[in-house]
Design a protein around this motif. Structure first.
Motif, PDB file in Angstrom:
ATOM      1  N   ASP A  66     -21.030   8.941 -11.529  1.00  0.00           N
ATOM      2  CA  ASP A  66     -20.249   9.850 -11.972  1.00  0.00           C
ATOM      3  C   ASP A  66     -18.859   9.997 -11.186  1.00  0.00           C
ATOM      4  OD1 ASP A  66     -21.924   9.122 -14.259  1.00  0.00           O
ATOM      5  OD2 ASP A  66     -23.280  10.325 -13.701  1.00  0.00           O
ATOM      6  N   ILE A  67     -19.690  11.213 -10.385  1.00  0.00           N
ATOM      7  CA  ILE A  67     -18.241  11.489  -9.375  1.00  0.00           C
ATOM      8  C   ILE A  67     -18.639  11.488  -7.568  1.00  0.00           C
ATOM      9  CG2 ILE A  67     -19.903  13.520  -9.196  1.00  0.00           C
ATOM     10  CD1 ILE A  67     -17.046  14.777  -9.748  1.00  0.00           C
ATOM     11  N   ILE A  68     -17.790  11.566  -6.836  1.00  0.00           N
ATOM     12  CA  ILE A  68     -17.524  11.882  -5.640  1.00  0.00           C
ATOM     13  C   ILE A  68     -17.206  13.018  -4.796  1.00  0.00           C
ATOM     14  CG2 ILE A  68     -17.050   9.644  -3.401  1.00  0.00           C
ATOM     15  CD1 ILE A  68     -16.906   7.562  -5.983  1.00  0.00           C
ATOM     16  N   TYR A  69     -17.927  13.049  -4.067  1.00  0.00           N
ATOM     17  CA  TYR A  69     -17.388  14.544  -2.708  1.00  0.00           C
ATOM     18  C   TYR A  69     -17.375  13.535  -1.265  1.00  0.00           C
ATOM     19  CZ  TYR A  69     -18.011  16.883  -6.759  1.00  0.00           C
ATOM     20  OH  TYR A  69     -18.162  17.750  -8.476  1.00  0.00           O
ATOM     21  N   ALA A  70     -15.974  13.652  -0.666  1.00  0.00           N
ATOM     22  CA  ALA A  70     -16.155  13.148   0.531  1.00  0.00           C
ATOM     23  C   ALA A  70     -15.364  14.432   1.326  1.00  0.00           C
ATOM     24  CB  ALA A  70     -14.844  12.294   1.044  1.00  0.00           C
ATOM     25  N   GLY A  92       0.719  -1.554   0.293  1.00  0.00           N
ATOM     26  CA  GLY A  92      -0.040  -0.026   0.272  1.00  0.00           C
ATOM     27  C   GLY A  92       0.863   1.378   0.656  1.00  0.00           C
ATOM     28  N   MET A  93       2.456   1.090  -0.274  1.00  0.00           N
ATOM     29  CA  MET A  93       2.802   2.545   0.378  1.00  0.00           C
ATOM     30  C   MET A  93       3.397   3.169  -1.445  1.00  0.00           C
ATOM     31  SD  MET A  93       5.968   1.383   2.720  1.00  0.00           S
ATOM     32  CE  MET A  93       6.218   2.814   3.367  1.00  0.00           C
ATOM     33  N   LYS A  94       3.424   1.779  -1.869  1.00  0.00           N
ATOM     34  CA  LYS A  94       3.842   2.513  -3.824  1.00  0.00           C
ATOM     35  C   LYS A  94       2.714   3.084  -4.460  1.00  0.00           C
ATOM     36  CE  LYS A  94       7.028   1.948  -7.323  1.00  0.00           C
ATOM     37  NZ  LYS A  94       7.924   0.721  -7.399  1.00  0.00           N
ATOM     38  N   TYR A  95       1.774   2.475  -4.700  1.00  0.00           N
ATOM     39  CA  TYR A  95       1.027   2.085  -5.814  1.00  0.00           C
ATOM     40  C   TYR A  95      -0.492   2.536  -5.248  1.00  0.00           C
ATOM     41  CZ  TYR A  95       4.105  -0.325  -7.682  1.00  0.00           C
ATOM     42  OH  TYR A  95       5.607  -1.374  -8.719  1.00  0.00           O
ATOM     43  N   ARG A  96      -1.469   3.452  -6.385  1.00  0.00           N
ATOM     44  CA  ARG A  96      -2.856   3.459  -5.999  1.00  0.00           C
ATOM     45  C   ARG A  96      -3.567   2.621  -5.656  1.00  0.00           C
ATOM     46  NH1 ARG A  96      -7.455   5.973  -9.719  1.00  0.00           N
ATOM     47  NH2 ARG A  96      -9.049   7.195  -8.059  1.00  0.00           N
ATOM     48  N   HIS A  97      -4.383   2.244  -4.305  1.00  0.00           N
ATOM     49  CA  HIS A  97      -4.762   1.663  -3.829  1.00  0.00           C
ATOM     50  C   HIS A  97      -6.714   1.865  -3.864  1.00  0.00           C
ATOM     51  CE1 HIS A  97      -1.280  -0.484  -3.339  1.00  0.00           C
ATOM     52  NE2 HIS A  97      -2.091  -1.132  -2.677  1.00  0.00           N
ATOM     53  N   TYR A  98      -7.117   0.705  -3.852  1.00  0.00           N
ATOM     54  CA  TYR A  98      -8.687   1.379  -3.298  1.00  0.00           C
ATOM     55  C   TYR A  98      -9.189   1.935  -3.691  1.00  0.00           C
ATOM     56  CZ  TYR A  98      -5.514   0.424   0.997  1.00  0.00           C
ATOM     57  OH  TYR A  98      -4.534   0.586   1.310  1.00  0.00           O
ATOM     58  N   ALA A  99      -9.444   2.089  -5.354  1.00  0.00           N
ATOM     59  CA  ALA A  99     -10.097   3.105  -5.894  1.00  0.00           C
ATOM     60  C   ALA A  99     -11.066   2.560  -6.675  1.00  0.00           C
ATOM     61  CB  ALA A  99      -8.943   3.548  -7.540  1.00  0.00           C
ATOM     62  N   PRO A 100     -12.396   3.627  -5.993  1.00  0.00           N
ATOM     63  CA  PRO A 100     -13.694   3.657  -7.247  1.00  0.00           C
ATOM     64  C   PRO A 100     -13.744   3.853  -8.437  1.00  0.00           C
ATOM     65  CG  PRO A 100     -13.507   5.243  -6.329  1.00  0.00           C
ATOM     66  CD  PRO A 100     -12.331   5.185  -5.367  1.00  0.00           C
ATOM     67  N   LYS A 101     -14.550   3.190  -8.928  1.00  0.00           N
ATOM     68  CA  LYS A 101     -14.663   3.754 -10.311  1.00  0.00           C
ATOM     69  C   LYS A 101     -15.158   4.931 -10.956  1.00  0.00           C
ATOM     70  CE  LYS A 101     -15.924  -1.595 -11.624  1.00  0.00           C
ATOM     71  NZ  LYS A 101     -17.094  -1.487 -12.316  1.00  0.00           N
ATOM     72  N   ALA A 102     -15.203   6.194 -10.012  1.00  0.00           N
ATOM     73  CA  ALA A 102     -16.141   7.414 -10.019  1.00  0.00           C
ATOM     74  C   ALA A 102     -14.711   7.797  -9.872  1.00  0.00           C
ATOM     75  CB  ALA A 102     -17.141   7.998 -10.267  1.00  0.00           C
ATOM     76  N   GLU A 103     -14.001   9.256 -10.260  1.00  0.00           N
ATOM     77  CA  GLU A 103     -13.252  10.005  -9.484  1.00  0.00           C
ATOM     78  C   GLU A 103     -13.857  10.623  -8.146  1.00  0.00           C
ATOM     79  OE1 GLU A 103     -10.793  13.945 -11.288  1.00  0.00           O
ATOM     80  OE2 GLU A 103     -12.398  13.431 -12.400  1.00  0.00           O
ATOM     81  N   LEU A 104     -12.755  10.909  -7.447  1.00  0.00           N
ATOM     82  CA  LEU A 104     -12.893  10.870  -5.715  1.00  0.00           C
ATOM     83  C   LEU A 104     -12.658  12.326  -5.335  1.00  0.00           C
ATOM     84  CD1 LEU A 104     -13.710  10.415  -3.413  1.00  0.00           C
ATOM     85  CD2 LEU A 104     -12.300   8.748  -2.922  1.00  0.00           C
ATOM     86  N   PHE A 105     -13.268  13.852  -5.126  1.00  0.00           N
ATOM     87  CA  PHE A 105     -12.413  14.308  -4.535  1.00  0.00           C
ATOM     88  C   PHE A 105     -12.764  14.489  -3.007  1.00  0.00           C
ATOM     89  CE2 PHE A 105     -13.116  15.474  -8.698  1.00  0.00           C
ATOM     90  CZ  PHE A 105     -11.981  16.100  -8.746  1.00  0.00           C
ATOM     91  N   VAL A 106     -11.596  14.765  -2.428  1.00  0.00           N
ATOM     92  CA  VAL A 106     -11.519  14.398  -0.964  1.00  0.00           C
ATOM     93  C   VAL A 106     -11.991  16.029  -0.453  1.00  0.00           C
ATOM     94  CG1 VAL A 106     -10.653  14.781   1.388  1.00  0.00           C
ATOM     95  CG2 VAL A 106     -10.488  12.682  -0.017  1.00  0.00           C
ATOM     96  N   ARG A 141      -6.148   5.999   3.698  1.00  0.00           N
ATOM     97  CA  ARG A 141      -7.088   5.250   2.830  1.00  0.00           C
ATOM     98  C   ARG A 141      -7.962   6.172   1.912  1.00  0.00           C
ATOM     99  NH1 ARG A 141      -4.504   2.670   6.954  1.00  0.00           N
ATOM    100  NH2 ARG A 141      -4.664   0.517   6.830  1.00  0.00           N
ATOM    101  N   LEU A 142      -8.429   7.243   2.233  1.00  0.00           N
ATOM    102  CA  LEU A 142      -9.234   8.011   1.791  1.00  0.00           C
ATOM    103  C   LEU A 142      -8.570   8.508   0.805  1.00  0.00           C
ATOM    104  CD1 LEU A 142     -12.470   8.877   1.330  1.00  0.00           C
ATOM    105  CD2 LEU A 142     -11.665  10.977   3.147  1.00  0.00           C
ATOM    106  N   MET A 143      -7.178   9.282   0.983  1.00  0.00           N
ATOM    107  CA  MET A 143      -6.505   9.995   0.327  1.00  0.00           C
ATOM    108  C   MET A 143      -6.064   9.042  -1.512  1.00  0.00           C
ATOM    109  SD  MET A 143      -6.819  13.278   0.863  1.00  0.00           S
ATOM    110  CE  MET A 143      -5.621  13.719  -0.588  1.00  0.00           C
ATOM    111  N   GLN A 145      -4.748  11.325  -4.144  1.00  0.00           N
ATOM    112  CA  GLN A 145      -4.335  12.042  -3.831  1.00  0.00           C
ATOM    113  C   GLN A 145      -5.634  13.915  -3.912  1.00  0.00           C
ATOM    114  OE1 GLN A 145      -2.062  11.395  -0.864  1.00  0.00           O
ATOM    115  NE2 GLN A 145      -2.334   9.646  -1.502  1.00  0.00           N
ATOM    116  N   LYS A 146      -6.838  13.588  -4.722  1.00  0.00           N
ATOM    117  CA  LYS A 146      -7.018  14.639  -4.534  1.00  0.00           C
ATOM    118  C   LYS A 146      -7.885  14.915  -3.905  1.00  0.00           C
ATOM    119  CE  LYS A 146      -9.076  12.851  -8.383  1.00  0.00           C
ATOM    120  NZ  LYS A 146      -8.173  11.297  -8.501  1.00  0.00           N
ATOM    121  N   LYS A 147      -7.167  16.650  -3.535  1.00  0.00           N
ATOM    122  CA  LYS A 147      -7.635  17.338  -2.204  1.00  0.00           C
ATOM    123  C   LYS A 147      -8.344  19.059  -2.182  1.00  0.00           C
ATOM    124  CE  LYS A 147      -5.891  16.616   2.097  1.00  0.00           C
ATOM    125  NZ  LYS A 147      -5.367  17.033   3.316  1.00  0.00           N
ATOM    126  N   ILE A 148      -9.594  19.205  -1.732  1.00  0.00           N
ATOM    127  CA  ILE A 148     -10.441  19.986  -2.166  1.00  0.00           C
ATOM    128  C   ILE A 148     -10.403  21.276  -0.671  1.00  0.00           C
ATOM    129  CG2 ILE A 148     -12.266  22.163  -3.156  1.00  0.00           C
ATOM    130  CD1 ILE A 148     -12.838  19.458  -5.020  1.00  0.00           C
TER     131      ILE A 148
END
Length: 353
Positions: free
Chosen positions: A322-326, A233-247, A341-343, A348-351
């Motif tokens: 289509d898109i997720i906001y957390a 879990g350190m190097k690669y993208r994990h836990y990804a849903p199919k939709a784009e997710l923003f925190v 995990r969320l990031m 790593q997309k954060k608003i």
């Protein structure tokens, strides 16, 4: 494609049910099984060909090491070349439980299991089904999360079936897991223990046992992981849903205001929206057929948030959002693991607001 057998366990009389699964492991096959953290995809940790099957079934990069699960603490010395005093203290404090210790490995642990490293991550799960399986198989079991690489980790046997049906020999259905996030990983090869992946065993809990503890720089966002990862879990993208997710992170009022503005923007584009929010804020977002709003839990209970995180990401896939906001769940204790995990799920997309 192989035929995958589902072995359902719902009571304490499961030893005979596990024998078939143990035989599969002893013959070099793959068995998914429940732990207290997430479901694991198990193979004989000392069999290099069996370990290779894990990587193939998951589509996992071969430099991403596997965690080795044991049933009894004395097995640690059979796998680790050195067992530092701090490792013994941590094991006594938190095993069986959701903690993995990274130590120098003995030659008995193949490089296929360790991801090419001279270290090995070892943990003793508290789940009784998992430990019974290890004892019946008479070997340590290498087991990453039982999902397709990059997908949300499985917290129910149905999640494993979605990803790995036809790719593994058997799945042991022991019901929903208790914690919902993978184990805390602690590197004890240096003079000071270092947390490589946060989990239910928090930094504060580790400090109480061994005093000083460090965080891997990649957890602090200080540097990018480019070398061979020391832990899963350190190097690669994990836990990804199919939709784009923003925190969305900031003061609570600003976060709610920003997410509501993002909802309006997405609705204007006819998008289906997934929301991951706290119980405290649920009523501050609109109810609409275009919105799938999931309450992860209360801000006063990070463990509740953790239990629901991965299942929610998978549910959004089913709903074809289509898109997720957390909302952000930043804080101390287990909140660090939730945000880790969320990031990663968000790439790593954060608003910031």
């Amino acid at each position: 494609m192989m035929q995958t057998k589902m072995i359902v366990i719902r009571d304490k009389q499961y030893r005979d049910l596990l024998r078939e699964a143990a035989d599969i492991l002893m013959s070099g096959g793959l068995v998914a099984f429940p732990t207290e953290t997430v479901y694991g995809l198990g193979a004989d940790a000392l069999n290099p060909q069996a370990a290779k099957k894990i990587y193939a079934a998951k589509g996992r990069p071969s430099d991403n090491p596997l965690i080795v699960h044991i049933a009894d603490e004395e097995e640690m010395g059979k796998l680790a070349r050195e067992v530092p005093e701090m490792a013994k203290k941590l094991a006594q404090a938190f095993w069986p439980g959701p903690m993995t210790l990274v130590m120098k490995k003995r030659e008995i642990v193949p490089l296929e299991t360790s991801g090419g490293l001279d270290t090995v991550g070892i943990r003793m799960p508290s789940n009784e089904i998992a430990r019974s399986l290890i004892r019946l198989a008479k070997t340590p079991i290498a087991a990453p999360s039982a999902n397709t690489s990059g997908r949300p980790s499985p917290t129910q046997a149905e999640h494993v079936w979605e990803d790995l049906n036809g790719k593994v020999n058997a799945i042991i259905d022991g019901g929903p897991v208790g914690i919902g996030l993978e184990s805390t990983i602690i590197d004890v090869t240096g003079s000071v223990p270092m947390i490589l992946r946060p989990g239910a065993i928090t930094m504060e809990m580790v400090k109480e046992v061994v005093g000083k503890v460090e965080l891997d720089p990649t957890l602090l966002g200080n540097q990018e992981m480019t070398q061979r990862p020391k832990a899963p879990g350190m190097k690669y993208r994990h836990y990804a849903p199919k939709a784009e997710l923003f925190v969305v992170e900031g003061k609570n009022e600003k976060v709610v205001e920003k997410i509501n503005a993002l909802i309006k923007e997405a609705q204007s584009k006819k998008m289906r929206i997934g929301l991951m929010v706290s119980r405290e804020n649920r009523d501050r977002y609109p109810n609409h057929k275009s919105i799938d709003c999931v309450v992860l839990g209360s801000r006063e209970d990070e463990a509740e948030v953790a239990r629901h995180l991965f299942a929610t990401l998978r549910e959004f896939d089913h709903q074809k959002v289509d898109i997720i906001y957390a909302e952000s769940f930043s804080g101390e204790g287990m909140a660090m693991a939730v945000m880790n995990r969320l990031m990663k799920a968000a790439g790593q997309k954060k608003i910031l607001v």
